[in-house]
Write a protein that holds these residues in place. Structure first.
Motif, short mmCIF file in Angstrom:
data_model
loop_
_atom_site.label_atom_id
_atom_site.label_comp_id
_atom_site.label_asym_id
_atom_site.label_seq_id
_atom_site.Cartn_x
_atom_site.Cartn_y
_atom_site.Cartn_z
N PRO A 228 0.82 -1.22 0.00
CA PRO A 228 0.00 0.00 0.00
C PRO A 228 0.85 1.26 0.00
CG PRO A 228 -0.18 -1.15 2.10
CD PRO A 228 0.53 -2.06 1.17
N TYR A 327 -9.48 -7.65 6.61
CA TYR A 327 -9.48 -8.12 5.23
C TYR A 327 -10.47 -9.29 5.00
CZ TYR A 327 -7.66 -10.19 0.96
OH TYR A 327 -7.54 -10.72 -0.30
N VAL A 359 -4.49 0.57 8.19
CA VAL A 359 -4.07 -0.37 7.14
C VAL A 359 -4.85 -1.70 7.20
CG1 VAL A 359 -1.77 0.57 6.70
CG2 VAL A 359 -2.05 -1.17 8.46
N GLY A 361 -7.37 -4.38 5.93
CA GLY A 361 -7.70 -4.70 4.54
C GLY A 361 -6.45 -4.65 3.69
N ARG A 362 -6.61 -4.36 2.44
CA ARG A 362 -5.45 -4.38 1.55
C ARG A 362 -5.21 -3.04 0.85
NH1 ARG A 362 -4.53 -7.97 4.12
NH2 ARG A 362 -4.28 -10.17 3.59
N MET A 363 -5.96 -2.02 1.23
CA MET A 363 -5.66 -0.68 0.70
C MET A 363 -6.23 0.36 1.65
SD MET A 363 -8.35 -0.34 -2.45
CE MET A 363 -8.00 1.37 -2.77
N PRO A 364 -5.65 1.57 1.63
CA PRO A 364 -6.12 2.60 2.55
C PRO A 364 -7.62 2.86 2.34
CG PRO A 364 -4.18 3.34 1.34
CD PRO A 364 -4.57 2.04 0.76
N GLY A 401 -12.47 -11.13 10.69
CA GLY A 401 -11.62 -11.17 9.49
C GLY A 401 -10.39 -10.30 9.60
N ASN A 403 -6.55 -9.55 11.62
CA ASN A 403 -5.52 -10.32 12.30
C ASN A 403 -4.33 -9.42 12.70
OD1 ASN A 403 -3.64 -12.21 13.13
ND2 ASN A 403 -4.22 -13.72 11.62
N ASP A 404 -3.51 -9.02 11.73
CA ASP A 404 -2.31 -8.22 12.07
C ASP A 404 -2.66 -6.96 12.84
OD1 ASP A 404 -0.89 -10.05 10.63
OD2 ASP A 404 -0.71 -8.81 8.83
N LYS A 436 -12.76 -16.08 12.23
CA LYS A 436 -11.90 -16.39 11.08
C LYS A 436 -12.12 -17.85 10.70
CE LYS A 436 -7.41 -15.99 11.95
NZ LYS A 436 -6.66 -17.25 11.73
N ARG A 437 -11.63 -18.25 9.52
CA ARG A 437 -11.98 -19.59 9.04
C ARG A 437 -11.21 -20.71 9.74
NH1 ARG A 437 -10.49 -18.12 3.11
NH2 ARG A 437 -8.72 -17.55 4.42
N GLY A 438 -9.98 -20.42 10.13
CA GLY A 438 -9.17 -21.48 10.73
C GLY A 438 -7.96 -20.86 11.39
N GLY A 440 -5.32 -19.77 9.87
CA GLY A 440 -4.56 -19.01 8.88
C GLY A 440 -3.94 -17.77 9.50
N ASP A 462 -16.42 -19.02 7.84
CA ASP A 462 -16.45 -17.86 6.94
C ASP A 462 -17.26 -16.76 7.63
OD1 ASP A 462 -16.40 -16.76 4.00
OD2 ASP A 462 -18.46 -16.57 4.71
N ALA A 463 -16.76 -15.52 7.53
CA ALA A 463 -17.39 -14.42 8.29
C ALA A 463 -18.88 -14.30 8.01
CB ALA A 463 -16.68 -13.11 7.96
P1 NAP Z 1 -4.92 -9.80 7.84
O1 NAP Z 1 -3.86 -9.61 8.83
O2 NAP Z 1 -4.52 -10.05 6.42
O3 NAP Z 1 -5.83 -10.99 8.34
C1 NAP Z 1 -7.00 -11.33 7.68
C2 NAP Z 1 -7.56 -12.55 8.37
O4 NAP Z 1 -8.83 -12.80 7.78
C3 NAP Z 1 -6.73 -13.81 8.15
O5 NAP Z 1 -6.06 -14.16 9.34
C4 NAP Z 1 -7.73 -14.87 7.69
O6 NAP Z 1 -7.64 -15.99 8.56
C5 NAP Z 1 -9.08 -14.18 7.84
N1 NAP Z 1 -9.99 -14.49 6.73
C6 NAP Z 1 -9.71 -14.60 5.43
N2 NAP Z 1 -10.82 -14.89 4.73
C7 NAP Z 1 -11.84 -14.97 5.63
C8 NAP Z 1 -13.22 -15.24 5.53
N3 NAP Z 1 -13.81 -15.53 4.35
N4 NAP Z 1 -13.98 -15.22 6.65
C9 NAP Z 1 -13.38 -14.96 7.86
N5 NAP Z 1 -12.08 -14.69 8.01
C10 NAP Z 1 -11.31 -14.70 6.91
O7 NAP Z 1 -5.93 -8.57 7.80
P2 NAP Z 1 -5.95 -7.20 8.61
O8 NAP Z 1 -6.00 -7.43 10.07
O9 NAP Z 1 -7.04 -6.43 7.97
O10 NAP Z 1 -4.52 -6.55 8.35
C11 NAP Z 1 -4.13 -6.00 7.14
C12 NAP Z 1 -2.72 -6.48 6.79
O11 NAP Z 1 -2.52 -6.28 5.40
C13 NAP Z 1 -1.65 -5.69 7.52
O12 NAP Z 1 -0.52 -6.50 7.73
C14 NAP Z 1 -1.31 -4.59 6.52
O13 NAP Z 1 -0.03 -4.04 6.71
C15 NAP Z 1 -1.42 -5.37 5.23
N6 NAP Z 1 -1.74 -4.59 4.06
C16 NAP Z 1 -2.54 -3.50 4.20
C17 NAP Z 1 -2.85 -2.74 3.11
C18 NAP Z 1 -3.71 -1.51 3.26
O14 NAP Z 1 -3.48 -0.52 2.57
N7 NAP Z 1 -4.71 -1.56 4.10
C19 NAP Z 1 -2.39 -3.17 1.84
C20 NAP Z 1 -1.57 -4.32 1.73
C21 NAP Z 1 -1.27 -5.02 2.87
P3 NAP Z 1 -8.15 -17.43 8.07
O15 NAP Z 1 -7.36 -17.74 6.85
O16 NAP Z 1 -7.89 -18.35 9.22
O17 NAP Z 1 -9.60 -17.27 7.77
#
Ligand code: NAP
Length: 483
Positions: A228, A327, A359, A361-364, A401, A403-404, A436-438, A440, A462-463
């Motif tokens: 991002p 995410y 942060v 999800g995967r984008m701001p 959904g 984690n980090d 969360k699903r497991g 992961g 699944d959420a």
């Molecule tokens: P995350 O750390 O990626 O964790 C997402 C969690 O969702 C996973 O542990 C996964 O566990 C669970 N998941 C996936 N599919 C699911 C479903 N269908 N139902 C329920 N749970 C589900 O997400 P986050 O906490 O949002 O953190 C974002 C991370 O992405 C940060 O590390 C950040 O730096 C990085 N990032 C952010 C951006 C941004 O701009 N926001 C862009 C790129 C990267 P399971 O597999 O066990 O289900």
């Protein structure tokens, strides 16, 4: 031959485009006014395109022997590009928005590079300043194009691992120095300082080639979790390149649009870096993300699974609940069901709020958009700094959904790749449910100590499926006995 459009009309249209860009951007600063901001900025873009056509028709036709062909080509490009953008924009899922932003960024950089190529290969630049500016725009645009394509490939999973080799930074630095040297030589030779050792078009081609290679080399070693920030940097690059080429073409709309995009991209880059507690140079030159090999501190405790229905009923009898979306909620497309569940809790007297990490999800802004899409009122949505202190007095934190962004290792474990990143204090709530699903891992590829804490229960599934079960369980209780 006379010019067909007076300069005053062209200038006024440029000014209108500039005003619409800035006003649109201003409206985008709040989620409430953002949709109309996007519309206004789009209108600005349309006005800028109109100004460019007015400009073409404003130049003497004698100076444009290929006027009809050029206008035909421009219109074809508009239809093909506009059609492709419309189709891909409609088709793209919420979870693939980051990839789309990366691609569009690259297109902007590529367009700026293409303008520079036309000017440089066509020998149309006059004087040292114009040539230097054209080359700078070419360099930045080309880096942005190839770098954004690598960022897209990483986000889309086409490139799965960062590519890091010893001495990479020295090599990248050498490529950049060589590119700058070739650029300098092009200017020197073009101004009559020397007879070029090889034909000028070949030199210019090598310059572009080196710039494209540098974009690839610069992006390959960066971990996926930093994408991002990288995309924001390329956004700023694209804006700068477009602004520089606007100067070369003496096109005010391009100059202003480029500078506005460049400044917005730069601000977003700094905000994102701050949200992760890292400097921009740390993002670009230090390894981080899933590929980082680190020894994680030992985690105490155990995972304690529970049923979705039981978790739903527990929250129904709580006084305060804070929901942390991540995410996985976007993957599950569970936002509508989540808001349905929230409305049930509210009807039972539970005070529910959302905590959004910058942060998540995967984008701001991805979570804000997701919640807005489900109709969640903006006054229920809080950003990290505004809500983090309230977890300690909250009955339940529902992590769905995510984690980090709730991993306490960021606070305590110096060996963790996310150490120092501000996190949402979900662990401080009286009780935590994690959906969360497991087992992961999150994006940073590390185990989350929160899941093992005494006050935390895991709801596996699944959420969206879990939310349906929670809704059924709360509905099954009837509407009596508030909190
Ligand atoms: P995350 O750390 O990626 O964790 C997402 C969690 O969702 C996973 O542990 C996964 O566990 C669970 N998941 C996936 N599919 C699911 C479903 N269908 N139902 C329920 N749970 C589900 O997400 P986050 O906490 O949002 O953190 C974002 C991370 O992405 C940060 O590390 C950040 O730096 C990085 N990032 C952010 C951006 C941004 O701009 N926001 C862009 C790129 C990267 P399971 O597999 O066990 O289900």
């Amino acid at each position: 031959m006379l010019t067909m459009i007076p300069q005053l009309i062209i200038g006024t249209t440029d000014l209108a485009a500039a005003f619409l860009f800035m006003y649109g951007l201003k409206r985008m600063s709040s989620p409430v006014t953002a949709p109309s901001g996007i519309f206004v900025a789009g209108l600005g873009m349309l006005t800028a395109v109109l100004a460019s056509f007015l400009y073409i028709f404003g130049v003497s036709t004698a100076a444009q022997p290929h006027l009809v062909v050029n206008v035909g080509l421009a219109l074809t490009a508009l239809v093909v590009g506009g059609g492709a953008a419309w189709w891909s924009g409609k088709k793209a899922a919420m979870t693939s928005m980051p990839q789309m932003v990366a691609l569009y960024n690259g297109m902007g950089g590529g367009a700026a590079g293409a303008i520079a190529a036309v000017e440089l290969f066509g020998n149309k630049t006059h004087g040292v300043t114009q040539m230097v500016v054209a080359l700078m725009g070419a360099l930045i645009g080309a880096v942005s194009l190839s770098g954004s394509l690598i960022a897209w490939a990483k986000l889309d999973g086409v490139i799965k691992h960062p590519l890091r080799v010893k001495g990479q930074q020295v090599f990248n630095g050498a490529v950049m120095l060589a590119t700058l040297a070739i650029g300098g030589y092009i200017v020197f030779a073009a101004q009559g300082g020397a007879e070029p050792v090889i034909a000028m078009p070949i030199l210019i081609g090598v310059f572009f080639g080196c710039a494209l290679v540098f974009g690839v080399l610069m992006t390959l070693p960066i971990g996926g979790a930093d994408m991002p920030v990288v995309i924001s940097i390329y956004n700023a690059f694209t804006g700068l390149a477009v602004g520089l080429e606007g100067f070369v073409l003496q096109n005010p709309a391009l100059m202003i649009a480029g500078m506005v995009v460049g400044a917005a991209g730069l601000l977003l880059t700094l905000l994102m870096a701050k949200a992760m507690n890292r400097s921009v140079s740390n993002v670009l030159f230090t390894n981080f993300g899933p590929a980082t090999k680190h020894k994680q501190s030992a985690i105490k405790g155990s995972l304690k699974p529970t049923e979705a229905g039981d978790a739903g009923i527990f929250m129904r009898y709580a006084k305060t609940v804070i929901i942390i979306p991540g995410y996985g909620l976007a993957v599950a497309q569970g936002q509508q069901k989540l808001y349905e569940f929230v409305k049930l809790l509210q009807a039972a007297g539970v005070a529910v709020r959302f905590a959004v990490h910058p942060v998540a999800g995967r984008m701001p802004g991805q979570m804000d958009v997701l919640l807005a899409e489900a109709g969640v009122p903006y006054d229920l949505i809080f950003q990290l700094d505004d809500i983090n202190d309230d977890f300690a007095t909250t009955d339940v934190a529902l992590v769905i959904g995510a984690n980090d962004v709730v991993n306490p290792a960021a606070r305590t474990d110096k060996s963790s790749p996310i150490f120092g990143m501000p996190i949402l204090n979900a662990d401080k709530a009286k009780h935590v449910y994690v959906v969360k699903r497991g087992e992961g891992k999150g994006y940073a590829g590390i185990v989350n100590a929160l899941f093992y804490e005494d006050n935390c229960n895991m709801v596996y599934g699944d959420a969206q499926v879990v939310l349906v079960k929670m809704i059924e369980a709360v509905r099954g209780l009837g509407s009596s006995n508030a909190g």
